[in-house]
Design a protein around this motif. Structure first.
Motif, PDB file in Angstrom:
ATOM      1  N   GLY A  77       0.815  -1.212   0.000  1.00  0.00           N
ATOM      2  CA  GLY A  77       0.000   0.000   0.000  1.00  0.00           C
ATOM      3  C   GLY A  77       0.845   1.256   0.000  1.00  0.00           C
ATOM      4  N   TYR A  78       1.946   1.223   0.746  1.00  0.00           N
ATOM      5  CA  TYR A  78       2.846   2.379   0.774  1.00  0.00           C
ATOM      6  C   TYR A  78       3.480   2.593  -0.599  1.00  0.00           C
ATOM      7  CZ  TYR A  78       6.636   5.505   1.977  1.00  0.00           C
ATOM      8  OH  TYR A  78       7.495   6.561   2.011  1.00  0.00           O
ATOM      9  N   ALA A  79       3.940   1.511  -1.214  1.00  0.00           N
ATOM     10  CA  ALA A  79       4.561   1.620  -2.535  1.00  0.00           C
ATOM     11  C   ALA A  79       3.559   2.144  -3.566  1.00  0.00           C
ATOM     12  CB  ALA A  79       5.116   0.266  -2.968  1.00  0.00           C
ATOM     13  N   LEU A  80       2.346   1.614  -3.525  1.00  0.00           N
ATOM     14  CA  LEU A  80       1.314   2.057  -4.465  1.00  0.00           C
ATOM     15  C   LEU A  80       0.939   3.516  -4.229  1.00  0.00           C
ATOM     16  CD1 LEU A  80      -0.578   1.316  -6.767  1.00  0.00           C
ATOM     17  CD2 LEU A  80      -2.176   0.425  -5.075  1.00  0.00           C
ATOM     18  N   ALA A  81       0.797   3.916  -2.984  1.00  0.00           N
ATOM     19  CA  ALA A  81       0.462   5.307  -2.678  1.00  0.00           C
ATOM     20  C   ALA A  81       1.592   6.248  -3.093  1.00  0.00           C
ATOM     21  CB  ALA A  81       0.159   5.464  -1.194  1.00  0.00           C
ATOM     22  N   SER A  82       2.826   5.817  -2.920  1.00  0.00           N
ATOM     23  CA  SER A  82       3.963   6.647  -3.336  1.00  0.00           C
ATOM     24  C   SER A  82       3.990   6.822  -4.848  1.00  0.00           C
ATOM     25  CB  SER A  82       5.274   6.010  -2.872  1.00  0.00           C
ATOM     26  OG  SER A  82       5.337   5.989  -1.473  1.00  0.00           O
ATOM     27  N   ALA A  83       3.767   5.733  -5.566  1.00  0.00           N
ATOM     28  CA  ALA A  83       3.737   5.819  -7.032  1.00  0.00           C
ATOM     29  C   ALA A  83       2.579   6.704  -7.493  1.00  0.00           C
ATOM     30  CB  ALA A  83       3.625   4.422  -7.637  1.00  0.00           C
ATOM     31  N   ALA A  84       1.435   6.582  -6.835  1.00  0.00           N
ATOM     32  CA  ALA A  84       0.281   7.416  -7.189  1.00  0.00           C
ATOM     33  C   ALA A  84       0.569   8.889  -6.906  1.00  0.00           C
ATOM     34  CB  ALA A  84      -0.954   6.960  -6.426  1.00  0.00           C
ATOM     35  N   THR A  85       1.309   9.169  -5.850  1.00  0.00           N
ATOM     36  CA  THR A  85       1.665  10.550  -5.529  1.00  0.00           C
ATOM     37  C   THR A  85       2.530  11.147  -6.629  1.00  0.00           C
ATOM     38  OG1 THR A  85       1.579  10.078  -3.160  1.00  0.00           O
ATOM     39  CG2 THR A  85       2.790  12.035  -3.830  1.00  0.00           C
ATOM     40  N   VAL A  86       3.509  10.381  -7.089  1.00  0.00           N
ATOM     41  CA  VAL A  86       4.383  10.860  -8.157  1.00  0.00           C
ATOM     42  C   VAL A  86       3.572  11.118  -9.427  1.00  0.00           C
ATOM     43  CG1 VAL A  86       6.300  10.229  -9.670  1.00  0.00           C
ATOM     44  CG2 VAL A  86       6.436   9.757  -7.215  1.00  0.00           C
ATOM     45  N   LEU A  87       2.727  10.162  -9.793  1.00  0.00           N
ATOM     46  CA  LEU A  87       1.928  10.317 -11.012  1.00  0.00           C
ATOM     47  C   LEU A  87       0.989  11.518 -10.924  1.00  0.00           C
ATOM     48  CD1 LEU A  87       1.059   9.315 -13.794  1.00  0.00           C
ATOM     49  CD2 LEU A  87      -0.547   7.783 -12.645  1.00  0.00           C
TER      50      LEU A  87
ATOM     51  N   THR B 111       1.395  -0.995  -8.503  1.00  0.00           N
ATOM     52  CA  THR B 111       2.571  -0.148  -8.314  1.00  0.00           C
ATOM     53  C   THR B 111       3.391  -0.052  -9.594  1.00  0.00           C
ATOM     54  OG1 THR B 111       2.651  -0.701  -5.966  1.00  0.00           O
ATOM     55  CG2 THR B 111       4.656   0.197  -6.945  1.00  0.00           C
ATOM     56  N   LEU B 112       3.614  -1.193 -10.247  1.00  0.00           N
ATOM     57  CA  LEU B 112       4.392  -1.184 -11.483  1.00  0.00           C
ATOM     58  C   LEU B 112       3.690  -0.389 -12.580  1.00  0.00           C
ATOM     59  CD1 LEU B 112       5.763  -4.834 -11.611  1.00  0.00           C
ATOM     60  CD2 LEU B 112       7.019  -2.738 -11.066  1.00  0.00           C
ATOM     61  N   LEU B 113       2.388  -0.559 -12.707  1.00  0.00           N
ATOM     62  CA  LEU B 113       1.628   0.156 -13.721  1.00  0.00           C
ATOM     63  C   LEU B 113       1.653   1.666 -13.464  1.00  0.00           C
ATOM     64  CD1 LEU B 113      -0.197  -0.245 -16.209  1.00  0.00           C
ATOM     65  CD2 LEU B 113      -2.126  -0.314 -14.645  1.00  0.00           C
TER      66      LEU B 113
ATOM     67  N   GLY C 192       5.158   2.995 -14.044  1.00  0.00           N
ATOM     68  CA  GLY C 192       5.459   3.047 -15.470  1.00  0.00           C
ATOM     69  C   GLY C 192       4.806   4.227 -16.155  1.00  0.00           C
ATOM     70  N   ILE C 193       3.554   4.470 -15.832  1.00  0.00           N
ATOM     71  CA  ILE C 193       2.858   5.619 -16.420  1.00  0.00           C
ATOM     72  C   ILE C 193       3.524   6.920 -15.975  1.00  0.00           C
ATOM     73  CG2 ILE C 193       0.679   6.898 -16.473  1.00  0.00           C
ATOM     74  CD1 ILE C 193      -0.731   4.155 -16.199  1.00  0.00           C
ATOM     75  N   ALA C 194       3.900   6.996 -14.700  1.00  0.00           N
ATOM     76  CA  ALA C 194       4.576   8.196 -14.198  1.00  0.00           C
ATOM     77  C   ALA C 194       5.902   8.406 -14.917  1.00  0.00           C
ATOM     78  CB  ALA C 194       4.796   8.091 -12.691  1.00  0.00           C
ATOM     79  N   TYR C 195       6.621   7.328 -15.181  1.00  0.00           N
ATOM     80  CA  TYR C 195       7.898   7.436 -15.886  1.00  0.00           C
ATOM     81  C   TYR C 195       7.699   7.943 -17.312  1.00  0.00           C
ATOM     82  CZ  TYR C 195      12.457   6.205 -17.770  1.00  0.00           C
ATOM     83  OH  TYR C 195      13.681   6.251 -18.380  1.00  0.00           O
ATOM     84  N   VAL C 196       6.692   7.431 -17.991  1.00  0.00           N
ATOM     85  CA  VAL C 196       6.406   7.871 -19.359  1.00  0.00           C
ATOM     86  C   VAL C 196       5.996   9.342 -19.367  1.00  0.00           C
ATOM     87  CG1 VAL C 196       4.811   7.581 -21.304  1.00  0.00           C
ATOM     88  CG2 VAL C 196       5.848   5.576 -20.224  1.00  0.00           C
ATOM     89  N   VAL C 197       5.169   9.746 -18.425  1.00  0.00           N
ATOM     90  CA  VAL C 197       4.752  11.150 -18.334  1.00  0.00           C
ATOM     91  C   VAL C 197       5.955  12.038 -18.040  1.00  0.00           C
ATOM     92  CG1 VAL C 197       3.389  12.788 -16.977  1.00  0.00           C
ATOM     93  CG2 VAL C 197       2.372  10.628 -17.704  1.00  0.00           C
ATOM     94  N   TRP C 198       6.817  11.582 -17.158  1.00  0.00           N
ATOM     95  CA  TRP C 198       8.019  12.351 -16.826  1.00  0.00           C
ATOM     96  C   TRP C 198       8.929  12.490 -18.041  1.00  0.00           C
ATOM     97  CZ3 TRP C 198      13.244  10.834 -16.440  1.00  0.00           C
ATOM     98  CH2 TRP C 198      14.082  11.802 -15.912  1.00  0.00           C
ATOM     99  N   LEU C 199       9.113  11.384 -18.776  1.00  0.00           N
ATOM    100  CA  LEU C 199       9.937  11.450 -19.988  1.00  0.00           C
ATOM    101  C   LEU C 199       9.345  12.425 -21.003  1.00  0.00           C
ATOM    102  CD1 LEU C 199      11.115   7.826 -20.826  1.00  0.00           C
ATOM    103  CD2 LEU C 199      12.486   9.755 -20.077  1.00  0.00           C
ATOM    104  N   ALA C 200       8.037  12.394 -21.149  1.00  0.00           N
ATOM    105  CA  ALA C 200       7.379  13.295 -22.098  1.00  0.00           C
ATOM    106  C   ALA C 200       7.585  14.751 -21.686  1.00  0.00           C
ATOM    107  CB  ALA C 200       5.885  12.977 -22.182  1.00  0.00           C
ATOM    108  N   GLY C 201       7.592  15.010 -20.398  1.00  0.00           N
ATOM    109  CA  GLY C 201       7.830  16.367 -19.908  1.00  0.00           C
ATOM    110  C   GLY C 201       9.273  16.806 -20.048  1.00  0.00           C
TER     111      GLY C 201
END
Length: 103
Positions: free
Chosen positions: A26-36, A84-86, A89-98
């Protein structure tokens, strides 16, 4: 007459596994969601991070509830891992696009 209420070791390990999935996954998923969310939020960076951090408490709560609602420990763990991986991954793609997108 004494009523026996002892729990088996397998049940105890099952509950411990769900607690670990809820806490760690849950912590990992919430952290990834925060970044995204911080990357996607249409506001200045500081405000986007603040709002994303506040919403992460909701994401964490939903993840914990889901970990205990899942049919098995495997589903609880795999749901946390896949989510978490999904999200990461989406956050990484969005970050790369930015950043300009170059590989």
């Amino acid at each position: 007459m004494k009523k026996s209420t002892s729990l088996t070791a397998a049940y105890r390990w099952s509950v411990a596994s769900r607690v670990a999935a809820a806490a760690l996954g849950g912590y990992a998923l919430a952290s990834a969601a925060t970044v995204l969310l911080a990357l996607l939020w249409p506001a200045p960076k500081a405000q986007a991070l603040l709002w994303a951090s506040m919403l992460s408490f909701t994401a964490y709560t939903v993840a914990v509830i889901w970990a205990f609602h899942a049919r098995s420990n495997g589903r609880a763990w795999s749901g946390m891992l896949v989510g978490t991986l999904l999200t990461s991954g989406i956050a990484y793609v969005v970050w790369l696009a930015g950043q300009g997108g170059g590989a």
